[in-house]
Design a protein around this motif. Structure first.
Motif, PDB file in Angstrom:
ATOM      1  N   ASN A  95      51.432  44.001  48.743  1.00 46.29           N
ATOM      2  CA  ASN A  95      51.614  42.565  48.966  1.00 46.29           C
ATOM      3  C   ASN A  95      50.446  41.899  49.669  1.00 46.29           C
ATOM      4  OD1 ASN A  95      54.279  42.632  47.856  1.00 46.29           O
ATOM      5  ND2 ASN A  95      54.923  43.646  49.737  1.00 46.29           N
ATOM      6  N   ASP A  96      49.599  42.682  50.300  1.00 47.07           N
ATOM      7  CA  ASP A  96      48.474  42.124  51.037  1.00 47.07           C
ATOM      8  C   ASP A  96      47.264  42.057  50.111  1.00 47.07           C
ATOM      9  OD1 ASP A  96      46.934  41.135  53.084  1.00 47.07           O
ATOM     10  OD2 ASP A  96      46.466  43.119  53.894  1.00 47.07           O
ATOM     11  N   VAL A  97      47.262  41.051  49.248  1.00 48.54           N
ATOM     12  CA  VAL A  97      46.207  40.906  48.251  1.00 48.54           C
ATOM     13  C   VAL A  97      45.773  39.445  48.182  1.00 48.54           C
ATOM     14  CG1 VAL A  97      47.889  40.660  46.393  1.00 48.54           C
ATOM     15  CG2 VAL A  97      45.578  41.360  45.838  1.00 48.54           C
ATOM     16  N   ILE A  98      44.496  39.250  47.966  1.00 48.20           N
ATOM     17  CA  ILE A  98      43.948  37.903  47.785  1.00 48.20           C
ATOM     18  C   ILE A  98      43.570  37.767  46.318  1.00 48.20           C
ATOM     19  CG2 ILE A  98      42.047  36.345  48.365  1.00 48.20           C
ATOM     20  CD1 ILE A  98      41.902  37.867  51.085  1.00 48.20           C
ATOM     21  N   ILE A  99      43.997  36.671  45.699  1.00 49.19           N
ATOM     22  CA  ILE A  99      43.637  36.411  44.309  1.00 49.19           C
ATOM     23  C   ILE A  99      42.788  35.151  44.272  1.00 49.19           C
ATOM     24  CG2 ILE A  99      44.469  35.892  41.982  1.00 49.19           C
ATOM     25  CD1 ILE A  99      46.991  37.497  42.662  1.00 49.19           C
ATOM     26  N   GLU A 100      41.595  35.277  43.691  1.00 43.94           N
ATOM     27  CA  GLU A 100      40.682  34.149  43.584  1.00 43.94           C
ATOM     28  C   GLU A 100      40.429  33.824  42.115  1.00 43.94           C
ATOM     29  OE1 GLU A 100      37.020  35.056  45.589  1.00 43.94           O
ATOM     30  OE2 GLU A 100      37.950  34.990  47.569  1.00 43.94           O
ATOM     31  N   VAL A 101      40.406  32.540  41.794  1.00 50.25           N
ATOM     32  CA  VAL A 101      40.017  32.068  40.470  1.00 50.25           C
ATOM     33  C   VAL A 101      38.749  31.252  40.666  1.00 50.25           C
ATOM     34  CG1 VAL A 101      40.648  30.651  38.483  1.00 50.25           C
ATOM     35  CG2 VAL A 101      42.393  32.038  39.627  1.00 50.25           C
ATOM     36  N   VAL A 102      37.676  31.680  39.996  1.00 49.07           N
ATOM     37  CA  VAL A 102      36.379  31.038  40.159  1.00 49.07           C
ATOM     38  C   VAL A 102      35.844  30.673  38.778  1.00 49.07           C
ATOM     39  CG1 VAL A 102      34.032  31.308  41.059  1.00 49.07           C
ATOM     40  CG2 VAL A 102      35.939  32.453  42.210  1.00 49.07           C
ATOM     41  N   GLU A 103      35.401  29.429  38.620  1.00 48.80           N
ATOM     42  CA  GLU A 103      34.858  29.008  37.327  1.00 48.80           C
ATOM     43  C   GLU A 103      33.451  29.554  37.146  1.00 48.80           C
ATOM     44  OE1 GLU A 103      33.619  24.877  35.270  1.00 48.80           O
ATOM     45  OE2 GLU A 103      35.736  25.021  35.823  1.00 48.80           O
ATOM     46  N   GLY A 104      33.212  30.118  35.961  1.00 51.05           N
ATOM     47  CA  GLY A 104      31.873  30.607  35.648  1.00 51.05           C
ATOM     48  C   GLY A 104      31.903  31.819  34.749  1.00 51.05           C
ATOM     49  N   ASP A 105      30.731  32.298  34.430  1.00 53.20           N
ATOM     50  CA  ASP A 105      30.564  33.495  33.619  1.00 53.20           C
ATOM     51  C   ASP A 105      31.063  34.695  34.425  1.00 53.20           C
ATOM     52  OD1 ASP A 105      28.831  36.012  32.935  1.00 53.20           O
ATOM     53  OD2 ASP A 105      28.651  34.690  31.182  1.00 53.20           O
ATOM     54  N   PRO A 106      31.915  35.543  33.836  1.00 55.96           N
ATOM     55  CA  PRO A 106      32.489  36.669  34.597  1.00 55.96           C
ATOM     56  C   PRO A 106      31.443  37.577  35.238  1.00 55.96           C
ATOM     57  CG  PRO A 106      33.537  36.485  32.447  1.00 55.96           C
ATOM     58  CD  PRO A 106      32.417  35.497  32.468  1.00 55.96           C
ATOM     59  N   ARG A 107      30.334  37.791  34.566  1.00 50.09           N
ATOM     60  CA  ARG A 107      29.288  38.661  35.125  1.00 50.09           C
ATOM     61  C   ARG A 107      28.776  38.104  36.447  1.00 50.09           C
ATOM     62  NH1 ARG A 107      26.174  38.592  29.494  1.00 50.09           N
ATOM     63  NH2 ARG A 107      26.740  36.426  29.860  1.00 50.09           N
ATOM     64  N   ASN A 108      28.471  36.825  36.453  1.00 49.61           N
ATOM     65  CA  ASN A 108      27.940  36.199  37.671  1.00 49.61           C
ATOM     66  C   ASN A 108      29.017  36.046  38.733  1.00 49.61           C
ATOM     67  OD1 ASN A 108      25.400  35.911  36.457  1.00 49.61           O
ATOM     68  ND2 ASN A 108      25.997  33.972  35.535  1.00 49.61           N
ATOM     69  N   VAL A 109      30.213  35.644  38.308  1.00 48.36           N
ATOM     70  CA  VAL A 109      31.316  35.445  39.256  1.00 48.36           C
ATOM     71  C   VAL A 109      31.610  36.736  40.011  1.00 48.36           C
ATOM     72  CG1 VAL A 109      33.809  35.033  39.404  1.00 48.36           C
ATOM     73  CG2 VAL A 109      32.374  33.486  38.066  1.00 48.36           C
ATOM     74  N   LEU A 110      31.680  37.861  39.302  1.00 45.66           N
ATOM     75  CA  LEU A 110      32.003  39.131  39.956  1.00 45.66           C
ATOM     76  C   LEU A 110      30.883  39.589  40.891  1.00 45.66           C
ATOM     77  CD1 LEU A 110      33.771  40.995  37.034  1.00 45.66           C
ATOM     78  CD2 LEU A 110      34.823  39.983  39.063  1.00 45.66           C
ATOM     79  N   CYS A 111      29.641  39.472  40.449  1.00 46.62           N
ATOM     80  CA  CYS A 111      28.529  39.879  41.318  1.00 46.62           C
ATOM     81  C   CYS A 111      28.440  38.982  42.552  1.00 46.62           C
ATOM     82  CB  CYS A 111      27.219  39.878  40.532  1.00 46.62           C
ATOM     83  SG  CYS A 111      27.106  41.244  39.340  1.00 46.62           S
ATOM     84  N   GLU A 112      28.709  37.697  42.388  1.00 48.96           N
ATOM     85  CA  GLU A 112      28.703  36.783  43.531  1.00 48.96           C
ATOM     86  C   GLU A 112      29.869  37.075  44.480  1.00 48.96           C
ATOM     87  OE1 GLU A 112      28.570  32.896  41.727  1.00 48.96           O
ATOM     88  OE2 GLU A 112      26.536  33.222  40.997  1.00 48.96           O
ATOM     89  N   ALA A 113      31.019  37.468  43.937  1.00 44.57           N
ATOM     90  CA  ALA A 113      32.164  37.825  44.779  1.00 44.57           C
ATOM     91  C   ALA A 113      31.849  39.069  45.609  1.00 44.57           C
ATOM     92  CB  ALA A 113      33.411  38.051  43.926  1.00 44.57           C
ATOM     93  N   VAL A 114      31.142  40.015  45.016  1.00 44.36           N
ATOM     94  CA  VAL A 114      30.729  41.218  45.751  1.00 44.36           C
ATOM     95  C   VAL A 114      29.882  40.829  46.950  1.00 44.36           C
ATOM     96  CG1 VAL A 114      29.205  43.246  45.620  1.00 44.36           C
ATOM     97  CG2 VAL A 114      30.907  42.844  43.830  1.00 44.36           C
TER      98      VAL A 114
END
Length: 162
Positions: A95-114
């Motif tokens: 239950n202790d999870v954060i869900i983020e929705v970010v607009e953009g290309d998945p490759r860039n979004v994931l690397c930026e989230a890291v």
């Protein structure tokens, strides 16, 4: 076990594919359910919502009338993807999870989230495209494996026997 502030961050990239759902479920089973409430990671689930122009490939005056409809569809898809991820986490008692929705290309979004969350592990599913399709479409998992500044785990869905 580590306190919440000391826990390493694990990011799971999701979309509306079965491969993505499998990667999330596999991650929950291997890293969270096994450890019960003392799991070693802070879990952040990230969904990259495409922009309307990236979906339609259109621009210009005629495109403007379609933007609200495309945007609404993309918002609904993102909400559905996020809700399914939340339900899967809840079903595994995570239950202790954060869900983020970010607009953009998945490759860039994931690397930026890291980078943003200083993640130590990024988990992505593998769609299993062949070499030609991967060359044309680009592989999110391949891009992340080469550009994310953390360990990247690519989870493949087992092939079903006919």
């Amino acid at each position: 076990m580590a306190t919440e502030q000391e826990k390493s961050v694990m990011i799971v990239g999701i979309d509306d594919s079965t491969e993505s759902s499998h990667a999330l479920e596999w991650t929950l089973d291997k890293f969270f359910v096994t450890y019960s409430s003392n799991h070693p990671f802070k879990l952040i689930i990230v969904h990259a919502k495409p922009s309307p122009s990236s979906i339609t490939g259109l621009s210009g005056p005629g495109f403007i009338g379609f933007v609200p409809f495309v945007e609404e569809d993309l918002r609904k898809i993102a909400a559905t993807v996020s809700e399914k991820a939340k339900e899967l986490c809840n079903s595994k008692l995570v239950n202790d999870v954060i869900i983020e929705v970010v607009e953009g290309d998945p490759r860039n979004v994931l690397c930026e989230a890291v980078e943003k969350h200083q993640a130590t592990i990024l988990v992505v599913g593998s769609h299993g495209h062949g070499a030609i399709k991967r060359a044309v479409l680009g592989s999110v998992s391949d891009y992340c494996a080469h550009h994310a500044h953390c360990t990247v785990m690519i989870v493949k869905k087992p092939k079903t026997k006919h």
